[in-house]
Each structure stands twice: as C-alpha cells, then as structure tokens.
Design an enzyme around this catalytic site. Structure first.
Site, PDB file in Angstrom:
ATOM      1  N   LYS A 102       0.836  -1.262   0.071  1.00  0.00           N
ATOM      2  CA  LYS A 102       0.123  -0.052  -0.088  1.00  0.00           C
ATOM      3  C   LYS A 102       0.973   1.169  -0.064  1.00  0.00           C
ATOM      4  O   LYS A 102       0.803   2.282  -0.841  1.00  0.00           O
ATOM      5  CB  LYS A 102      -0.766   0.040   1.168  1.00  0.00           C
ATOM      6  N   SER A 103       2.094   1.036   0.706  1.00  0.00           N
ATOM      7  CA  SER A 103       2.717   2.534   0.773  1.00  0.00           C
ATOM      8  C   SER A 103       3.515   2.652  -0.347  1.00  0.00           C
ATOM      9  O   SER A 103       3.626   3.624  -0.828  1.00  0.00           O
ATOM     10  CB  SER A 103       3.883   2.156   2.028  1.00  0.00           C
TER      11      SER A 103
ATOM     12  N   ARG B 233      -5.010  11.116  14.245  1.00  0.00           N
ATOM     13  CA  ARG B 233      -3.972  10.947  13.545  1.00  0.00           C
ATOM     14  C   ARG B 233      -2.905  12.336  13.978  1.00  0.00           C
ATOM     15  O   ARG B 233      -3.685  13.335  14.414  1.00  0.00           O
ATOM     16  CB  ARG B 233      -4.060  11.256  12.031  1.00  0.00           C
TER      17      ARG B 233
ATOM     18  N   SER C  59       6.395   9.377  10.663  1.00  0.00           N
ATOM     19  CA  SER C  59       7.256   9.575   9.479  1.00  0.00           C
ATOM     20  C   SER C  59       6.785  10.294   8.534  1.00  0.00           C
ATOM     21  O   SER C  59       7.281  10.995   7.633  1.00  0.00           O
ATOM     22  CB  SER C  59       7.768   8.272   8.976  1.00  0.00           C
ATOM     23  N   GLN C  60       5.254  10.136   8.320  1.00  0.00           N
ATOM     24  CA  GLN C  60       4.587  11.038   7.164  1.00  0.00           C
ATOM     25  C   GLN C  60       4.718  12.237   7.049  1.00  0.00           C
ATOM     26  O   GLN C  60       4.859  12.686   5.726  1.00  0.00           O
ATOM     27  CB  GLN C  60       3.109  10.306   7.104  1.00  0.00           C
TER      28      GLN C  60
ATOM     29  N   ASP D 287       3.716  -1.044  12.461  1.00  0.00           N
ATOM     30  CA  ASP D 287       2.622  -1.685  12.079  1.00  0.00           C
ATOM     31  C   ASP D 287       2.348  -3.013  12.624  1.00  0.00           C
ATOM     32  O   ASP D 287       1.238  -3.855  12.576  1.00  0.00           O
ATOM     33  CB  ASP D 287       2.290  -1.522  10.753  1.00  0.00           C
TER      34      ASP D 287
END
Length: 410
Positions: free
Chosen positions: A19-20, A119, A159-160, A301
């Site tokens: 997905k990433s 988030r 990290s995003q 995760d």
C-alpha cells in the site's frame, strides 16, 4: 464474523502489493511529465482515494485490472476541486496536504473520524507554516500557498509528515529547503520515500535522520514501476504458523524494499525456524520461541500481531517505543490490550507499549476498532484460541490485504 479455531498446515501465501509503495507511486506520477505506468498496484480503498485526490490536482488517470496509467502535471498542479477527502488514509491526507501548499489557490482537505480525531497532524501544520503557508489547526484543513523554501524544525515521531515535506519542497519554486528533525521515528518509511528520490534522480542531502536538504524546481519524467509485495502483510501468516507449530511458505522477494522487513531478523533471534530464500520465506515446524524485549518503532504496524505472538511465548514479551501506535487508524495499544483481555490474555498496558505473558486464549466477542491491522491480528488470535470468537466489523481488512480471508479459508 464468526471465527472457528483451526490449524491450516502448509499455507502457501502470495502477499498483496505494498500500500505504501502504491500510494507513493501515484504521488510521484502526479508530479511527473508524461505517462507513468504502475503495475501490480494494491486494489484497496486507499488507492482509489489517492486516485481521486491526484485527479483533483490535475492528473489524468486510467485504471486497468493489472495497471494504472497516469498522465502527470509536470509539477504544475491545478485546483479542480475546492475540497479533497482523504477518507481513512493518513498517507493521502499528509502527502496531498503538502502538495496543496504548492498552489496559490485555497483548497480544503478532510478525512474520516480517525483523521479528524486521532492522527498526528500538528508536525505537518507547523512545517507548512514555517514555509509561509496559510493553514488552520483542525481538520478540515484549508491550505493556501505557495510555500516559500525555508528552514523547517519539526518533530519526526510520525514519519509521514517528513515524507510529505520532502516531496512537496522538492517541487516548490525557489531555492532549497532545510528540514531539521527531532525525535525521528519510523525510519524505514523515510528510507522508502528516499528510495523513490533515488529511483527518479531527485536531488537531496541527508545526515542520519535529523537533517535533510531538498532542492526546489525538481522535474521528473514519467516512469514505469512494478509495485513490490508488502512486508507488513506477511507477519500474519508467519506468526499464525509459528504459534500453531505449522509449516508455511511466503512467496516474496526478500531483496525488495519494505519498512517492516527488519522484523524477520527479530523473529529469528526469538528462535523462530525461518529460512530466507531469494524469492520466498519458509516457516518450519519445531520453533522453540523465547521471549524478548522488542523496540517496535521500525516496524510499528506489527505491534498488534506481535502482541498476539506474546500470548504464546513463555515468560514476558515487552513491546516498547510504540507510543506513535496510539495515533494510527485506532489507538492500537489500547485496542489490543482491550480485546486480548477479553480473550483471557495476561497483558499490561504501558505508556509506550505492552507487556504480555504467556496466556491461554479463549474465544470471545471482539471489536475490530475499524482498523485493518487490529482486525487481522484478532483473527489470528481467534484462529489460535480455544472455542469460537465473533469479531465485529471486519471490512477494514481490504485496506491493505484484500485476499486475507481467502488465504485463511474464511
């Protein structure tokens, strides 16, 4: 969904695409000149959410069964929508928020309840404000650029936001941007983003994980990319096989990139009988697993499924440096503590993780917390427990592992 405990020997698993990597490919295809072709993409709600988002910023996208074709913008984004919905995707929310900041037209971006309430968004907001971007503090965000290259001081626990700013500042107008990061975490995911910089010849400088320099006015050409299999997904069948003393084969190229790849060596240190081949991972019966204190930040995760593993190992398994797991699709520390407790687990909740002792899990009525990784971890726990379980709301699985239920004959 009712789960009846069972043992499936000789599982032969082909993991889903990453997905990433799929979402990063779509992001760079938006910014490229000409056509990009993305093969073996993940058929996931997040993929289609990102496609809608990049179309809103000017990309022309065609979806086929085995590939996605994108005609990019050559870095000249447009505002075709006044509001973009990131739905349940943290990557879409953060990456697209940063790209909106390249425009001088205000655009709003929103998301589901987890985006609005759980988030981590403040580091990205602070970073964009340091680039002179107009932005409010709560979701929906209304963002107006254009960003002006500058120095950014930002927390890197998630990290995003770092990845989002690395990408967006590279396509800004001006000179260079310097990004100073404190408390850097989830480092393999930064590496994943920078692997795309290397693939596309995007110039940058880096010192460890605390300093980055990007250079504005980047231009990239369209590309072709085969999305690799997802390392984050392989640990469900691997741990199912380990705790049930079964054989399994995971068909994956171990040389490929994956943020969670490091966990394999951790499992081997715990005496897992795992044999790595060029194109597969073999799990064999007979593992005498030992407990371990595990820093899970590099494979964050995996916290939910590792908490299940801990229930089947003698002694005390400690998962730590996982505070950021509270800020995912759900509070994963609290979710796994709550649900495994229902099954009779000897588990304690800590500020930054979990402590699990060997337990004899029994069937229970469980809640998925609408989180794909919680759902799959609870299914593995339920398959390995005594007596049947019922898990509420399992549809989130399709976010990262669409054929998970089929792989386990459910």
């Amino acid at each position: 969904m009712k789960i009846i405990p069972k043992k499936i020997d000789n599982l032969n698993i082909y993991p889903p695409p990453s997905k990433s990597q799929t979402l990063r490919a779509l992001t760079f295809a938006l910014l490229a000149k000409g056509k990009s072709i993305i093969y073996n993409y993940l058929n996931s709600p997040d993929t289609y959410t990102m496609i809608k988002a990049i179309r809103s910023l000017g990309a022309n996208v065609k979806i086929f069964k085995k590939k996605i074709e994108v005609i990019g913008t050559d870095g000249y984004l447009t505002s075709k929508s006044k509001i973009i919905d990131s739905e349940n995707s943290g990557i879409v929310f953060r990456f697209i928020s940063a790209l909106i900041a390249l425009l001088d037209t205000p655009i709003s971006i929103t998301g589901d309840l987890s985006i609005k309430k759980n988030r981590v968004i403040s580091p990205l907001i602070k970073g964009l404000k340091q680039l002179k971007v107009s932005i409010n503090k709560t979701v929906p965000l209304t963002i107006k650029g254009p960003m002006i290259p500058n120095k950014i001081y930002i927390s890197g626990k998630d990290s995003q936001p770092i990845s989002a700013l690395l990408i967006a500042t590279s396509f800004s107008k001006g000179k260079e941007t310097e990004i100073f990061v404190k408390n850097s975490g989830e480092k393999p995911w930064i590496d994943l983003t920078l692997s795309w910089f290397n693939f596309l010849n995007i110039k940058y400088e880096k010192k460890e994980y605390f300093y980055y320099k990007t250079f504005s006015n980047t231009k990239i050409n369209g590309f072709e990319k085969i999305i690799e299999s997802d390392f984050s997904s392989i640990y469900y069948p691997i741990i199912y096989a380990l705790i049930n003393n079964l054989n399994a084969t995971i068909n994956i190229d171990f040389s490929s990139l994956g943020g969670d790849k490091k966990l394999i060596s951790i499992l081997q240190e715990m005496n897992a009988n795992i044999d790595i081949k060029k194109d597969k991972i073999l799990i064999r019966k007979g593992s005498k697993l030992k407990n371990k204190k595990i820093d899970v930040n590099d494979f964050i995760d995996a916290l939910p499924i590792l908490s299940v593993l801990g229930c089947f190992i003698d002694g005390e398994t400690i998962l730590y440096n996982a505070a950021i797991a509270k800020k995912k699709e759900s509070n994963r520390i609290n979710a796994m503590y709550t649900e495994l407790k229902k099954m009779g687990a000897n588990i304690k909740k800590k500020k930054d993780g979990l402590i699990i002792k060997k337990s004899f899990l029994k069937g229970a009525h469980l809640y998925s917390h609408k989180d794909h990784r919680i759902t799959m971890s609870l299914i593995i726990a339920a398959l390995s427990a005594k007596k049947d379980s019922f898990i509420e709301n399992t549809s989130s699985i399709k976010k990262s592992y669409p054929h998970f239920l089929k792989d386990f004959n459910l």
